[in-house]
Design a protein around this motif. Structure first.
Motif, PDB file in Angstrom:
ATOM      1  N   LEU A  57       0.889  -1.161   0.000  1.00 40.74           N
ATOM      2  CA  LEU A  57       0.000   0.000   0.000  1.00 40.74           C
ATOM      3  C   LEU A  57       0.920   1.201   0.000  1.00 40.74           C
ATOM      4  O   LEU A  57       1.741   1.365   0.901  1.00 40.74           O
ATOM      5  CB  LEU A  57      -0.893  -0.009   1.245  1.00 40.74           C
ATOM      6  N   GLU A  58       0.796   2.015  -1.053  1.00 38.95           N
ATOM      7  CA  GLU A  58       1.735   3.135  -1.149  1.00 38.95           C
ATOM      8  C   GLU A  58       1.039   4.423  -1.519  1.00 38.95           C
ATOM      9  O   GLU A  58      -0.025   4.433  -2.133  1.00 38.95           O
ATOM     10  CB  GLU A  58       2.843   2.813  -2.156  1.00 38.95           C
ATOM     11  N   ASN A  59       1.662   5.485  -1.115  1.00 35.13           N
ATOM     12  CA  ASN A  59       1.316   6.815  -1.550  1.00 35.13           C
ATOM     13  C   ASN A  59       2.456   7.162  -2.493  1.00 35.13           C
ATOM     14  O   ASN A  59       2.521   6.630  -3.581  1.00 35.13           O
ATOM     15  CB  ASN A  59       1.215   7.763  -0.354  1.00 35.13           C
ATOM     16  N   GLU A  60       3.393   7.967  -2.058  1.00 33.01           N
ATOM     17  CA  GLU A  60       4.622   8.152  -2.832  1.00 33.01           C
ATOM     18  C   GLU A  60       5.597   7.015  -2.518  1.00 33.01           C
ATOM     19  O   GLU A  60       6.319   6.532  -3.368  1.00 33.01           O
ATOM     20  CB  GLU A  60       5.242   9.508  -2.489  1.00 33.01           C
ATOM     21  N   TYR A  61       5.576   6.609  -1.248  1.00 34.24           N
ATOM     22  CA  TYR A  61       6.386   5.502  -0.757  1.00 34.24           C
ATOM     23  C   TYR A  61       5.462   4.505  -0.071  1.00 34.24           C
ATOM     24  O   TYR A  61       4.348   4.842   0.314  1.00 34.24           O
ATOM     25  CB  TYR A  61       7.432   6.003   0.255  1.00 34.24           C
ATOM     26  N   PRO A  62       5.939   3.279   0.154  1.00 35.32           N
ATOM     27  CA  PRO A  62       5.103   2.307   0.875  1.00 35.32           C
ATOM     28  C   PRO A  62       4.786   2.798   2.290  1.00 35.32           C
ATOM     29  O   PRO A  62       5.650   3.313   2.989  1.00 35.32           O
ATOM     30  CB  PRO A  62       5.986   1.059   0.929  1.00 35.32           C
ATOM     31  N   VAL A  63       3.521   2.653   2.678  1.00 39.32           N
ATOM     32  CA  VAL A  63       3.082   2.988   4.032  1.00 39.32           C
ATOM     33  C   VAL A  63       2.555   1.746   4.751  1.00 39.32           C
ATOM     34  O   VAL A  63       2.283   1.783   5.942  1.00 39.32           O
ATOM     35  CB  VAL A  63       2.020   4.107   4.051  1.00 39.32           C
ATOM     36  N   GLY A  64       2.412   0.651   3.998  1.00 43.17           N
ATOM     37  CA  GLY A  64       1.955  -0.602   4.577  1.00 43.17           C
ATOM     38  C   GLY A  64       2.180  -1.743   3.599  1.00 43.17           C
ATOM     39  O   GLY A  64       2.400  -1.511   2.412  1.00 43.17           O
ATOM     40  N   PHE A  65       2.152  -2.954   4.140  1.00 42.82           N
ATOM     41  CA  PHE A  65       2.307  -4.128   3.279  1.00 42.82           C
ATOM     42  C   PHE A  65       1.767  -5.358   3.982  1.00 42.82           C
ATOM     43  O   PHE A  65       1.602  -5.382   5.200  1.00 42.82           O
ATOM     44  CB  PHE A  65       3.767  -4.345   2.872  1.00 42.82           C
ATOM     45  N   MET A  66       1.472  -6.372   3.169  1.00 41.68           N
ATOM     46  CA  MET A  66       1.087  -7.664   3.716  1.00 41.68           C
ATOM     47  C   MET A  66       1.679  -8.750   2.843  1.00 41.68           C
ATOM     48  O   MET A  66       1.951  -8.538   1.656  1.00 41.68           O
ATOM     49  CB  MET A  66      -0.434  -7.818   3.822  1.00 41.68           C
ATOM     50  N   GLY A  67       1.889  -9.901   3.454  1.00 40.97           N
ATOM     51  CA  GLY A  67       2.375 -11.072   2.743  1.00 40.97           C
ATOM     52  C   GLY A  67       1.375 -12.198   2.900  1.00 40.97           C
ATOM     53  O   GLY A  67       0.835 -12.407   3.986  1.00 40.97           O
ATOM     54  N   ILE A  68       1.113 -12.906   1.796  1.00 45.80           N
ATOM     55  CA  ILE A  68       0.119 -13.974   1.789  1.00 45.80           C
ATOM     56  C   ILE A  68       0.735 -15.231   1.183  1.00 45.80           C
ATOM     57  O   ILE A  68       1.390 -15.156   0.137  1.00 45.80           O
ATOM     58  CB  ILE A  68      -1.115 -13.557   0.952  1.00 45.80           C
ATOM     59  N   ASN A  72      -3.347 -17.876   3.718  1.00 49.88           N
ATOM     60  CA  ASN A  72      -2.886 -17.426   5.035  1.00 49.88           C
ATOM     61  C   ASN A  72      -2.249 -16.045   4.955  1.00 49.88           C
ATOM     62  O   ASN A  72      -1.345 -15.821   4.142  1.00 49.88           O
ATOM     63  CB  ASN A  72      -1.856 -18.405   5.588  1.00 49.88           C
ATOM     64  N   LEU A  73      -2.695 -15.166   5.836  1.00 57.22           N
ATOM     65  CA  LEU A  73      -2.036 -13.873   5.987  1.00 57.22           C
ATOM     66  C   LEU A  73      -0.794 -14.115   6.832  1.00 57.22           C
ATOM     67  O   LEU A  73      -0.888 -14.504   7.996  1.00 57.22           O
ATOM     68  CB  LEU A  73      -2.969 -12.874   6.686  1.00 57.22           C
ATOM     69  N   GLU A  74       0.368 -13.933   6.239  1.00 59.09           N
ATOM     70  CA  GLU A  74       1.631 -14.184   6.933  1.00 59.09           C
ATOM     71  C   GLU A  74       2.129 -12.953   7.678  1.00 59.09           C
ATOM     72  O   GLU A  74       2.839 -13.069   8.677  1.00 59.09           O
ATOM     73  CB  GLU A  74       2.697 -14.644   5.937  1.00 59.09           C
ATOM     74  N   TYR A  94      -8.608  -6.417   0.743  1.00 57.65           N
ATOM     75  CA  TYR A  94      -8.050  -6.728  -0.573  1.00 57.65           C
ATOM     76  C   TYR A  94      -7.561  -8.182  -0.599  1.00 57.65           C
ATOM     77  O   TYR A  94      -7.812  -8.918  -1.558  1.00 57.65           O
ATOM     78  CB  TYR A  94      -6.900  -5.756  -0.872  1.00 57.65           C
ATOM     79  N   GLY A  95      -6.884  -8.592   0.453  1.00 54.25           N
ATOM     80  CA  GLY A  95      -6.392  -9.965   0.554  1.00 54.25           C
ATOM     81  C   GLY A  95      -7.516 -10.976   0.622  1.00 54.25           C
ATOM     82  O   GLY A  95      -7.436 -12.047   0.010  1.00 54.25           O
ATOM     83  N   ILE A  96      -8.575 -10.640   1.335  1.00 49.26           N
ATOM     84  CA  ILE A  96      -9.731 -11.535   1.439  1.00 49.26           C
ATOM     85  C   ILE A  96     -10.406 -11.659   0.067  1.00 49.26           C
ATOM     86  O   ILE A  96     -10.712 -12.761  -0.386  1.00 49.26           O
ATOM     87  CB  ILE A  96     -10.716 -11.029   2.514  1.00 49.26           C
ATOM     88  N   ASN A 102      -8.140 -16.441   4.725  1.00 49.60           N
ATOM     89  CA  ASN A 102      -9.093 -16.867   5.748  1.00 49.60           C
ATOM     90  C   ASN A 102      -8.421 -17.360   7.033  1.00 49.60           C
ATOM     91  O   ASN A 102      -9.100 -17.801   7.949  1.00 49.60           O
ATOM     92  CB  ASN A 102     -10.045 -17.932   5.203  1.00 49.60           C
ATOM     93  N   LYS A 103      -7.095 -17.282   7.092  1.00 52.34           N
ATOM     94  CA  LYS A 103      -6.371 -17.683   8.306  1.00 52.34           C
ATOM     95  C   LYS A 103      -5.204 -16.733   8.558  1.00 52.34           C
ATOM     96  O   LYS A 103      -4.639 -16.163   7.623  1.00 52.34           O
ATOM     97  CB  LYS A 103      -5.834 -19.107   8.189  1.00 52.34           C
TER      98      LYS A 103
END
Length: 145
Positions: A57-68, A72-74, A94-96, A102-103
């Motif tokens: 998730l970014e604006n000019e730079y990343p402000v958040g992230f997730m790994g799947i 499974n959300l890691e 978004y991940g769902i 779901n885990k």
């Protein structure tokens, strides 16, 4: 804000994500000492490289992230200065929607994260006294109901 999947992780992106990770962990993982955070930080580039889907998730730079991995959300981290703005919810939804997440697992000592996941419909189905590295940090395993 833009959500995108990253297929190639550059050294510059790793540095941005480490900054987000550290900011988030310092604000939410109050049970970890500074030295423990610095020790864990060494393993984050490898963890980023080992997820099937790295979502930024970014604006000019990343402000958040997730790994799947599979469903499974890691990992899910939002920089401290961007917490409380609904960005974590955006990422997780978004991940769902796109990866059928779901885990997940979460540190029992991180009540803010537990409440966040519960608000999106996850509930605890299992508990472990130790984390995946064998440290004395209880882990809660949650699934979407």
């Amino acid at each position: 804000m833009k959500i995108k999947e990253v297929n190639k992780i550059s050294p510059e992106l790793i540095q941005h994500l480490l900054t987000v990770w550290e900011s988030s962990v310092k604000a939410t993982h109050l049970f970890l000492s500074h030295n423990e955070i610095q020790n864990i930080k060494k393993y984050i580039p490898e963890a980023l490289d080992n997820v099937q889907h790295l979502i930024i998730l970014e604006n000019e730079y990343p402000v958040g992230f997730m790994g799947i991995n599979e469903q499974n959300l890691e990992m899910l981290f939002i920089s401290n200065e961007n917490r409380g703005k609904g960005l974590g919810k955006q990422l997780l939804e978004y991940g769902i929607k796109n990866f059928s997440v779901n885990k997940l697992s979460v540190n029992e000592q991180n009540p803010m994260a537990i409440g966040f996941y519960e608000s999106i419909g996850f509930e605890v189905y299992k508990r472990s006294e130790l984390d995946e590295q064998g440290n004395n940090y209880p882990i809660l395993y949650m699934h979407k109901v």
